[in-house]
Design a protein around this motif. Structure first.
Motif, mmCIF file in Angstrom:
data_model
loop_
_atom_site.group_PDB
_atom_site.id
_atom_site.type_symbol
_atom_site.label_atom_id
_atom_site.label_comp_id
_atom_site.label_asym_id
_atom_site.label_seq_id
_atom_site.Cartn_x
_atom_site.Cartn_y
_atom_site.Cartn_z
ATOM 1 N N GLY A 167 0.813 -1.217 0.000
ATOM 2 C CA GLY A 167 0.000 0.000 0.000
ATOM 3 C C GLY A 167 0.841 1.260 0.000
ATOM 4 N N THR A 168 1.902 1.279 0.807
ATOM 5 C CA THR A 168 2.766 2.450 0.866
ATOM 6 C C THR A 168 3.504 2.633 -0.460
ATOM 7 N N GLY A 169 3.972 1.534 -1.046
ATOM 8 C CA GLY A 169 4.647 1.627 -2.340
ATOM 9 C C GLY A 169 3.713 2.094 -3.445
ATOM 10 N N LEU A 170 2.474 1.614 -3.421
ATOM 11 C CA LEU A 170 1.486 2.046 -4.400
ATOM 12 C C LEU A 170 1.237 3.549 -4.303
ATOM 13 N N ALA A 171 1.059 4.035 -3.091
ATOM 14 C CA ALA A 171 0.843 5.471 -2.906
ATOM 15 C C ALA A 171 2.072 6.264 -3.330
ATOM 16 N N GLY A 172 3.256 5.768 -3.001
ATOM 17 C CA GLY A 172 4.483 6.452 -3.389
ATOM 18 C C GLY A 172 4.666 6.509 -4.897
ATOM 19 N N LEU A 173 4.381 5.408 -5.590
ATOM 20 C CA LEU A 173 4.513 5.385 -7.047
ATOM 21 C C LEU A 173 3.516 6.324 -7.732
ATOM 22 N N ILE A 174 2.285 6.327 -7.260
ATOM 23 C CA ILE A 174 1.284 7.207 -7.859
ATOM 24 C C ILE A 174 1.650 8.667 -7.621
ATOM 25 N N CYS A 175 2.096 8.992 -6.421
ATOM 26 C CA CYS A 175 2.480 10.376 -6.125
ATOM 27 C C CYS A 175 3.701 10.788 -6.933
ATOM 28 N N ALA A 176 4.666 9.887 -7.093
ATOM 29 C CA ALA A 176 5.847 10.204 -7.903
ATOM 30 C C ALA A 176 5.463 10.415 -9.364
ATOM 31 N N ALA A 177 4.559 9.590 -9.886
ATOM 32 C CA ALA A 177 4.109 9.752 -11.270
ATOM 33 C C ALA A 177 3.352 11.067 -11.448
ATOM 34 N N ARG A 178 2.540 11.422 -10.482
ATOM 35 C CA ARG A 178 1.835 12.706 -10.559
ATOM 36 C C ARG A 178 2.798 13.876 -10.514
ATOM 37 N N TRP A 179 3.823 13.767 -9.691
ATOM 38 C CA TRP A 179 4.803 14.841 -9.577
ATOM 39 C C TRP A 179 5.570 15.011 -10.889
ATOM 40 N N VAL A 180 6.005 13.897 -11.490
ATOM 41 C CA VAL A 180 6.743 13.960 -12.757
ATOM 42 C C VAL A 180 5.853 14.528 -13.860
ATOM 43 N N ALA A 181 4.605 14.089 -13.913
ATOM 44 C CA ALA A 181 3.695 14.593 -14.939
ATOM 45 C C ALA A 181 3.445 16.087 -14.780
ATOM 46 N N GLN A 182 3.302 16.545 -13.564
ATOM 47 C CA GLN A 182 3.078 17.974 -13.328
ATOM 48 C C GLN A 182 4.310 18.791 -13.694
ATOM 49 N N ARG A 183 5.486 18.273 -13.386
ATOM 50 C CA ARG A 183 6.727 18.978 -13.763
ATOM 51 C C ARG A 183 6.867 19.082 -15.276
ATOM 52 N N ARG A 184 6.509 18.029 -15.996
ATOM 53 C CA ARG A 184 6.581 18.058 -17.454
ATOM 54 C C ARG A 184 5.594 19.056 -18.042
ATOM 55 N N LEU A 185 4.401 19.124 -17.450
ATOM 56 C CA LEU A 185 3.433 20.111 -17.923
ATOM 57 C C LEU A 185 3.920 21.527 -17.693
ATOM 58 N N ARG A 186 4.532 21.784 -16.576
ATOM 59 C CA ARG A 186 5.045 23.132 -16.300
ATOM 60 C C ARG A 186 6.213 23.492 -17.196
ATOM 61 N N ARG A 187 7.057 22.535 -17.525
ATOM 62 C CA ARG A 187 8.169 22.809 -18.444
ATOM 63 C C ARG A 187 7.672 23.057 -19.857
ATOM 64 N N ALA A 188 6.595 22.391 -20.244
ATOM 65 C CA ALA A 188 6.063 22.544 -21.597
ATOM 66 C C ALA A 188 5.449 23.915 -21.814
ATOM 67 N N ARG A 189 5.065 24.589 -20.774
ATOM 68 C CA ARG A 189 4.439 25.924 -20.903
ATOM 69 C C ARG A 189 5.463 26.915 -21.227
#
Length: 189
Positions: A167-189
């Motif tokens: 459960g902790t790993g699942l939450a960590g992976l989802i949060c890390a993926a969300r963080w990377v996706a948000q960083r990519r969106l901000r760089r694309a702007r």
């Protein structure tokens, strides 16, 4: 000079008259002081007054986006969901087993998906705390006293370590993926 939005009194703002027209601006009629009281007829005997409180977003249409949790809301939701899963499992099977583990996985997934972006680290942190708290409250007691509680907690964590790490790993992976996706969106702007 216009005032800042923060210094204007609450309520609807009046627009200045448009230039080039000769007609005067007529203000809207004032609402009565008790405009929040609505009459609702029950069984036809007599009308009764019902207070309609202002609720944020009542008249606004839903946008389809899920509600986001703050860090504190994530902790409260983690504890409530994990305790609910533990209580149901204890009630149905007499101990903590498969239902508790699956409930913890669902809680961790929901926390990681619904937490706000600035509060992303709260999801992988609040899950294990809620897991340990549920074991402490609902788990078996091996001996009376504080030592018995601690031994029961340590034993419960050792036996259910697979569920805890998954459960902790699942939450960590989802949060890390969300963080990377948000960083990519901000760089694309």
């Amino acid at each position: 000079m216009e005032q800042s939005i923060r210094t204007q009194p609450p309520g609807p703002r009046r627009r200045p008259p448009s230039r080039g027209t000769d007609r005067a601006v007529v203000p809207a009629p004032a609402a009565p002081a008790d405009s929040r009281l609505r009459t609702a007829s029950g069984d036809g005997s007599r009308p009764r007054a019902r207070l309609r409180l202002p609720w944020p977003g009542r008249d606004r249409a839903r946008t389809g986006r899920p509600a986001r949790l703050t860090a504190i809301g994530t902790g409260v939701a983690a504890v409530a969901g994990t305790l609910l899963a533990a209580g149901l499992d204890r009630l149905l099977s007499g101990g903590l087993g498969l239902l508790f583990g699956l409930g913890y996985l669902v809680v961790c997934f929901q926390l990681a998906v619904r937490v706000r972006f600035p509060d992303l680290p709260a999801a992988p942190i609040s899950g294990p705390i809620a897991f340990a708290l549920a074991l402490l409250v609902v788990g078996p007691v091996t001996a009376p006293g504080l030592t018995g509680q601690l031994v029961g907690l340590a034993g419960g964590l050792a036996v259910r370590a697979g569920w805890l790490f998954t459960g902790t790993g699942l939450a960590g992976l989802i949060c890390a993926a969300r963080w990377v996706a948000q960083r990519r969106l901000r760089r694309a702007r």
